[in-house]
Design a protein around this motif. Structure first.
Motif, mmCIF file in Angstrom:
data_model
loop_
_atom_site.group_PDB
_atom_site.id
_atom_site.type_symbol
_atom_site.label_atom_id
_atom_site.label_comp_id
_atom_site.label_asym_id
_atom_site.label_seq_id
_atom_site.Cartn_x
_atom_site.Cartn_y
_atom_site.Cartn_z
ATOM 1 N N ARG A 134 14.328 -37.668 70.077
ATOM 2 C CA ARG A 134 13.636 -36.240 71.510
ATOM 3 C C ARG A 134 14.551 -35.325 69.952
ATOM 4 O O ARG A 134 14.233 -33.886 70.267
ATOM 5 N N LEU A 135 13.813 -35.233 68.855
ATOM 6 C CA LEU A 135 14.092 -34.401 67.621
ATOM 7 C C LEU A 135 13.149 -33.366 68.108
ATOM 8 O O LEU A 135 12.587 -32.094 67.252
ATOM 9 N N VAL A 136 11.929 -34.133 68.140
ATOM 10 C CA VAL A 136 10.781 -32.458 68.326
ATOM 11 C C VAL A 136 10.046 -33.650 69.569
ATOM 12 O O VAL A 136 10.386 -34.747 70.293
ATOM 13 N N ARG A 137 9.018 -32.662 70.442
ATOM 14 C CA ARG A 137 8.439 -33.447 71.229
ATOM 15 C C ARG A 137 7.105 -34.229 70.414
ATOM 16 O O ARG A 137 6.709 -34.361 69.693
ATOM 17 N N TYR A 138 6.790 -35.215 71.595
ATOM 18 C CA TYR A 138 5.262 -35.336 71.782
ATOM 19 C C TYR A 138 4.436 -34.833 71.883
ATOM 20 O O TYR A 138 3.220 -35.393 70.227
ATOM 21 N N VAL A 139 4.027 -33.980 71.790
ATOM 22 C CA VAL A 139 2.507 -32.774 71.316
ATOM 23 C C VAL A 139 3.069 -31.938 70.304
ATOM 24 O O VAL A 139 1.778 -32.519 69.532
ATOM 25 N N ASP A 140 4.270 -32.323 69.669
ATOM 26 C CA ASP A 140 4.319 -31.864 68.035
ATOM 27 C C ASP A 140 3.172 -33.251 67.171
ATOM 28 O O ASP A 140 2.992 -33.051 66.225
ATOM 29 N N TYR A 141 4.032 -34.748 68.244
ATOM 30 C CA TYR A 141 3.216 -35.396 66.973
ATOM 31 C C TYR A 141 2.602 -35.945 67.076
ATOM 32 O O TYR A 141 1.900 -36.259 66.033
ATOM 33 N N ALA A 142 1.626 -36.017 68.315
ATOM 34 C CA ALA A 142 0.552 -36.193 68.370
ATOM 35 C C ALA A 142 -0.383 -34.731 67.677
ATOM 36 O O ALA A 142 -1.700 -35.175 67.583
ATOM 37 N N LEU A 143 -0.467 -33.785 67.708
ATOM 38 C CA LEU A 143 -1.290 -33.059 66.799
ATOM 39 C C LEU A 143 -0.609 -33.310 65.088
ATOM 40 O O LEU A 143 -1.914 -33.308 64.106
ATOM 41 N N VAL A 172 3.488 -33.039 54.215
ATOM 42 C CA VAL A 172 3.630 -32.486 55.073
ATOM 43 C C VAL A 172 4.185 -32.615 56.377
ATOM 44 O O VAL A 172 4.288 -31.999 56.779
ATOM 45 N N LEU A 173 3.945 -34.116 56.210
ATOM 46 C CA LEU A 173 4.225 -34.556 58.037
ATOM 47 C C LEU A 173 5.245 -33.771 58.716
ATOM 48 O O LEU A 173 5.096 -33.303 59.500
ATOM 49 N N PRO A 174 6.075 -34.055 57.589
ATOM 50 C CA PRO A 174 7.152 -33.679 58.784
ATOM 51 C C PRO A 174 7.268 -32.323 58.863
ATOM 52 O O PRO A 174 7.979 -31.643 59.731
ATOM 53 N N VAL A 175 7.136 -31.216 57.886
ATOM 54 C CA VAL A 175 6.960 -29.577 58.306
ATOM 55 C C VAL A 175 6.612 -29.229 58.679
ATOM 56 O O VAL A 175 6.209 -28.646 59.685
ATOM 57 N N LEU A 176 5.201 -30.074 59.178
ATOM 58 C CA LEU A 176 3.835 -29.956 60.283
ATOM 59 C C LEU A 176 4.645 -29.966 61.588
ATOM 60 O O LEU A 176 4.312 -28.892 62.455
ATOM 61 N N MET A 177 5.416 -31.231 60.901
ATOM 62 C CA MET A 177 5.695 -31.318 63.187
ATOM 63 C C MET A 177 7.066 -30.659 63.013
ATOM 64 O O MET A 177 7.044 -30.086 64.360
ATOM 65 N N ALA A 178 7.899 -30.347 62.335
ATOM 66 C CA ALA A 178 8.685 -29.125 62.694
ATOM 67 C C ALA A 178 8.499 -28.265 62.959
ATOM 68 O O ALA A 178 8.655 -27.255 63.861
ATOM 69 N N ALA A 179 7.117 -27.250 62.089
ATOM 70 C CA ALA A 179 6.902 -25.839 62.484
ATOM 71 C C ALA A 179 6.576 -25.906 63.870
ATOM 72 O O ALA A 179 6.707 -24.771 64.558
ATOM 73 N N SER A 180 5.720 -26.874 64.373
ATOM 74 C CA SER A 180 5.103 -26.451 65.776
ATOM 75 C C SER A 180 5.880 -27.194 66.545
ATOM 76 O O SER A 180 6.209 -26.225 67.302
#
Ligand SMILES: Nc1ncnc2c1ncn2[C@@H]1O[C@H](COP(=O)(O)OP(=O)(O)OP(=O)(O)O)[C@@H](O)[C@H]1O
Length: 679
Positions: free
Chosen positions: A14-23, A38-46
């Motif tokens: 539950r660090l991010v939502r599924y939608v952040d991962y899916a994006l 870039v993957l962790p930072v894009l997920m964190a930004a979302s």
């Protein structure tokens, strides 16, 4: 190094939502050569956009990347292991490498010339040494605000210095409270002068500092100038972000205007002037007219609202997208005046617009050029402590009112709010205790401040003191509920009764920091219901619409003309000689309205109210329950907002001194480009 597989565990933790991962998964699959960096930072930004962040400042993010994720206060070992892996990775990545990897991603627009023409989901902006990563929609909103403000700041106002000087001196014949002997100018007069001379301005200040009073004088000045030159009056619109704030402003504008003693301005009678100052306040949504089933408004760039001046109160509650809609929805030459308390909580949605725009307000940040203008036109001296040669153009259009007329200056509620608000590194707890002790000494029988301890383990009971406080607080309006007229008394008697219930209801309010959990909104609502049942104040909670149930509207509903934040009470009302369930609301003009419960789409019980939802309201006695577990939600802005909701009494209920101390030092941190762009 993270790959898609390992990042999936962020969703499980539950660090991010599924939608952040899916994006991010979609982006990685579209561009197989994309660097995994870039993957962790894009997920964190979302994800962090859903937590109110407009963008991620990459330099800050690399220092503590876990703070932008969910569950950052979790003690779960597997979550801690994920954070450790992330920190270890971030320690080994330089900002230059990260920026380069983002620039090479097809999902990120980074080239200044191309950002606006591309349609990538992310935008990377490098400006004045910062690198900010945005979701495109927030970047777009920020750009709209920046250009709306810049364009107004660069525009010369049509009101001459001579007119401002003359009208100011007529309007401020008596210095208001602070005089040069305090070494402080009359900030209301300065604010009026500054706002009259700028097409965009902000008047900020704590509760009761005279924002409404000042804006009325400002409108009198601007309308007076028109009449003086035989020009038609200006079209002025007043708005606030929520229905509740609009209703409150409606009342305070009307009362303030009635009280305001206007001089005769160059032959113009005060009554003529008052007639062209509007008192009707609407919500921002209504002002811009929402399109059905859409997030868009009818008033937009192609169809702007016709107004010469738009005044928006409680501007701290406006999120970045609403503020962008405002600038998009009004004519480019409409003057914009924002009022609000910059120290209040930021909006629940993304952005901290007023706070960002007022970054220099406490320091003044006026240039000596502005100070000389103020001296010449407003006849006020800005002390040297508020002068800063590098002050930006925006700083020159912001004025902070510093003297409260509502709380006795130096009174205990004011002292407590100032203590919490102060930027200081040392311990605040001993000073806080002194303020509470002073309050007990001043009025031992009914101290304005009280402090109650409440243990908050999962099955802990309410302490006797807290129980007594809640029964007495809510019992008062239930005593009025119990005086229901007989059905034969007719609708006027029921209107009168309902009005008294509503009036008594705002005499006490419990605020909580969190929604969830036994000690959050949900748990406390249940506890209070049970407590009131036991105390005999509440007869039954059977059925949803039991007698006296207080409800808050949680979504704007135009079909019944109710706005997010409106509060109603479930009562009975006579219809054809029979009592029927109805919910009573204030109509915002001193009257009441009865609404059928079945017409209320989104409401929730509101014995306890979150501090966020309490913005824009005031109660005679406010009690605030703070959790005993530390959390990033507990900030000094949250505590300040809670305290300043009280008009006469404030009770702090806390489970832990350490958590309280910690919270008084934690500031809302939201990155944004607003203050970087507007200079
Ligand atoms: N210069 C002044 N001298 C005396 N009383 C004043 C002055 N300015 C404001 N007041 C009084 O102080 C009270 C608060 O003023 P006002 O409603 O304008 O403040 P505000 O900042 O808009 O408050 P809010 O917290 O409701 O936003 C009002 O009763 C007003 O009449």
């Amino acid at each position: 190094m993270f790959d898609l597989m390992s990042l999936k565990s962020w969703v499980d933790g539950r660090l991010v939502r599924y939608v952040d991962y899916a994006l991010v998964k979609w982006i990685a699959e579209e561009q197989p050569a994309l660097s995994n960096d870039v993957l962790p930072v894009l997920m964190a930004a979302s994800y962090s956009a859903s937590m109110g962040q407009v963008c991620i400042d990459l330099k800050q993010w690399l220092q503590a990347p876990e703070l932008s994720l969910g569950a950052s206060d979790s003690e779960d070992e597997s979550v801690q292991a994920l954070f450790e892996a992330l920190r270890a990775w971030a320690d080994g990545v330089s900002i230059a490498v990260l920026v380069e990897a983002l620039e090479n991603s097809q999902a990120v627009a980074a080239d200044e010339a191309l950002i606006a023409t591309q349609s990538t989901p992310f935008v990377l902006v490098k400006h004045k040494g910062s690198a900010l990563l945005y979701l495109r929609r927030y970047w777009q909103a920020e750009q709209t605000i920046v250009s709306g403000i810049r364009q107004r700041l660069n525009r010369a106002t049509s009101v001459s210095e001579e007119d401002i000087r003359e009208l100011l001196s007529a309007l401020f014949q008596e210095e208001s409270g602070q005089t040069e002997s305090d070494n402080e100018p009359d900030w209301q007069k300065v604010a009026c002068g500054i706002a009259a001379s700028n097409h965009f301005s902000i008047i900020t200040g704590g509760p009761g500092t005279g924002k409404t009073t000042t804006v009325l004088k400002l409108l009198a000045l601007l309308q007076g100038q028109r009449l003086k030159h035989h020009l038609p009056p200006l079209a002025i619109r007043l708005a606030a972000p929520t229905g509740k704030a609009a209703a409150r402003l409606n009342e305070s504008i009307a009362a303030n205007l009635a009280r305001l003693e206007l001089p005769e301005l160059g032959g113009i009678q005060p009554s003529d002037l008052k007639q062209i100052i509007p008192t009707q306040v609407t919500t921002l949504h209504r002002l811009l007219k929402p399109k059905p089933n859409s997030r868009q408004f009818s008033h937009n760039k192609a169809n702007p609202l016709v107004a010469d001046i738009v005044v928006v109160d409680e501007a701290s509650m406006i999120d970045i997208e609403m503020m962008a809609s405002l600038f998009d929805g009004i004519e480019p030459d409409a003057r914009v005046i924002l009022l609000g308390d910059k120290d209040q909580l930021a909006s629940v949605e993304a952005g901290y617009v007023l706070g960002d725009l007022c970054r220099g307000a406490a320091r003044g940040s006026y240039t000596s050029h502005t100070a000389a203008w103020v001296k010449d036109v407003c006849k006020q001296t800005i002390p040297s402590a508020y002068i800063e040669e590098q002050g930006t153009t925006l700083n020159q259009a912001v004025c902070m009112l510093r003297h409260s007329y509502r709380f006795v200056e130096g009174g205990v509620i004011h002292q407590l709010a100032s203590l919490v608000n102060r930027e200081q590194s040392g311990k605040k707890w001993p000073t806080l205790q002194n303020i509470f002790a002073q309050s007990r000494q001043e009025s031992p029988d009914a101290p304005a401040l009280s402090y109650l301890q409440q243990e908050q383990s999962p099955h802990a009971e309410l302490s006797n003191d807290v129980r007594n406080l809640l029964v007495k607080g809510y019992g008062e309006y239930f005593d009025v509920v119990a005086k229901m007229p007989s059905v034969s008394a007719g609708s006027a008697a029921f209107d009168q009764w309902g009005k008294q219930v509503l009036e008594r209801h705002v005499s006490f309010q419990l605020l909580v920091a969190m929604r969830r959990g036994e000690w959050g909104l949900e748990g406390m609502n249940h506890r209070i219901e049970q407590l009131l049942l036991k105390a005999g104040k509440l007869r039954s909670v059977a059925g949803l619409w039991y007698l006296g149930r207080p409800v808050m509207v949680t979504q704007n509903d135009y079909s019944v003309d109710l706005m997010n934040g409106d509060i109603g009470i479930s009562l009975l009302y006579p219809v054809n000689g029979e009592l029927k369930q109805r919910v009573i609301f204030s109509d915002g003009h001193g009257g009441v309205r009865w609404v059928l419960p079945s017409r209320l789409q989104s409401v929730e019980t509101v014995f306890a109210m979150t501090v966020h939802k309490s913005q824009g309201s005031e109660f005679s006695h406010t009690a605030m329950l703070l959790p005993s577990q530390s959390s990033p939600i507990l900030t000094k802005e949250l505590i300040y907002t809670g305290i300043t909701r009280s008009k006469q009494y404030f009770t702090l209920i806390s489970g832990s001194q350490a958590v309280l101390e910690d919270a008084m030092h934690r500031k809302v941190e939201r990155s944004s480009g607003l203050s970087l762009y507007i200079d």
